[in-house]
Write an enzyme that holds these catalytic residues in place. Structure first.
Site, PDB file in Angstrom:
ATOM      1  N   ASP A  29     -22.068  -3.390  31.245  1.00 47.72           N
ATOM      2  CA  ASP A  29     -23.542  -2.673  31.190  1.00 47.72           C
ATOM      3  C   ASP A  29     -24.516  -3.172  30.139  1.00 47.72           C
ATOM      4  OD1 ASP A  29     -21.931  -1.250  33.903  1.00 47.72           O
ATOM      5  OD2 ASP A  29     -21.177  -0.295  32.822  1.00 47.72           O
ATOM      6  N   LYS A 134     -21.652  -0.016  39.711  1.00 45.01           N
ATOM      7  CA  LYS A 134     -20.025   0.098  40.117  1.00 45.01           C
ATOM      8  C   LYS A 134     -21.081   1.769  39.875  1.00 45.01           C
ATOM      9  CE  LYS A 134     -19.444  -0.414  34.733  1.00 45.01           C
ATOM     10  NZ  LYS A 134     -19.664   0.872  34.309  1.00 45.01           N
ATOM     11  N   CYS A 167     -16.994   2.140  29.345  1.00 46.77           N
ATOM     12  CA  CYS A 167     -16.555   1.173  30.719  1.00 46.77           C
ATOM     13  C   CYS A 167     -16.596   0.302  30.044  1.00 46.77           C
ATOM     14  CB  CYS A 167     -17.986   1.295  30.812  1.00 46.77           C
ATOM     15  SG  CYS A 167     -18.872   2.484  31.321  1.00 46.77           S
TER      16      CYS A 167
END
Length: 246
Positions: A29, A134, A167
């Site tokens: 990310d 995702k 995450c």
């Protein structure tokens, strides 16, 4: 059959051994809305410099892994434009000034295909590096990430990205439950909150490595320096269209 090349990284709680051919670098990310000034993260009052400090060491790791021929994979958190893959609990939780799907500084917030959803220029994927889109915090949930690792014979993950306690942690915990050995590079993961950064790293390696290992990127690079490179040059960054979720 290629002979396994076992390398060792000085890590906590003890050295991490890996074969580059069976190991993937995972960048979690590293998206514009989270890391860039003027993005969604900063609009909420977060100090993006807490995350941006990861860029330089992560770029060095990325270049080294590419040169060594290791698998490299990127993730992006985000949702379909109609938000059909966003659970109401995630969409409605709390009382933020802006919600998922609202217009933000760099397009609709956490929506695939928007400017803010994409990966920062410094770490942009090259051709052949999968991008896993995702809808959740972890890389395994509702994606083909696990199948991709299996198909490529990956057994160990070198985990980097943001944020450490959300995450990154979720992905490492998911990977641990699936039998993967994970090394988290402590200067290549970041949190907006320094206290979460420290606690998150300590939790990974606690109790003899309950979720995995932690190490500075310099220790990983020192170990990787003994590996046989796949070629003399790292691949050139090539921009590609936003990809469908894997």
């Amino acid at each position: 059959m290629a002979v396994a090349e076992s390398l060792s990284v000085e890590a906590a709680p003890y050295p991490f051994s890996f074969d580059p051919a069976e190991t993937a670098l995972v960048l979690i990310d590293m998206q514009r809305d989270f890391l860039e000034p003027g993005g969604f993260g900063e609009s909420l009052g977060n100090d993006v410099e807490q995350l941006r400090r990861t860029i330089a060491p992560l770029r060095a790791v990325l270049d080294a892994c590419r040169a060594a021929g290791m698998a490299v994979m990127h993730t992006r958190e985000g949702h379909l434009p109609d938000l059909s893959d966003c659970p109401p609990s995630k969409l409605l939780r709390g009382n933020p000034s802006m919600r998922i799907g609202d217009p933000g500084p760099k397009g609709r917030i956490l929506v695939r295909g928007e400017e803010g959803h994409d990966i920062i220029e410094e770490l942009y994927p090259v051709a052949g590096e999968p991008v896993i889109d995702k809808p959740g915090k972890g890389a395994f949930y509702a994606t083909g990430f696990g199948d991709l690792l299996t198909a490529r014979g990956i057994r160990r993950l070198v985990v980097t990205g943001v944020t450490t306690e959300v995450c990154v942690h979720t992905t490492v915990r998911e990977a641990n439950d699936r039998g993967y050995e994970c090394l988290v590079l402590s200067d290549c993961v970041g949190s907006y909150f320094p206290q979460f950064q420290q606690a998150g790293l300590e939790m990974v390696a606690a109790q003899g490595g309950i979720f995995g290992w932690t190490a500075e990127s310099a220790a990983f690079l020192a170990a990787l320096g003994t590996a046989s490179p796949a070629g003399p040059d790292a691949p050139e960054t090539v921009r590609e269209p936003a990809r469908q979720p894997l």
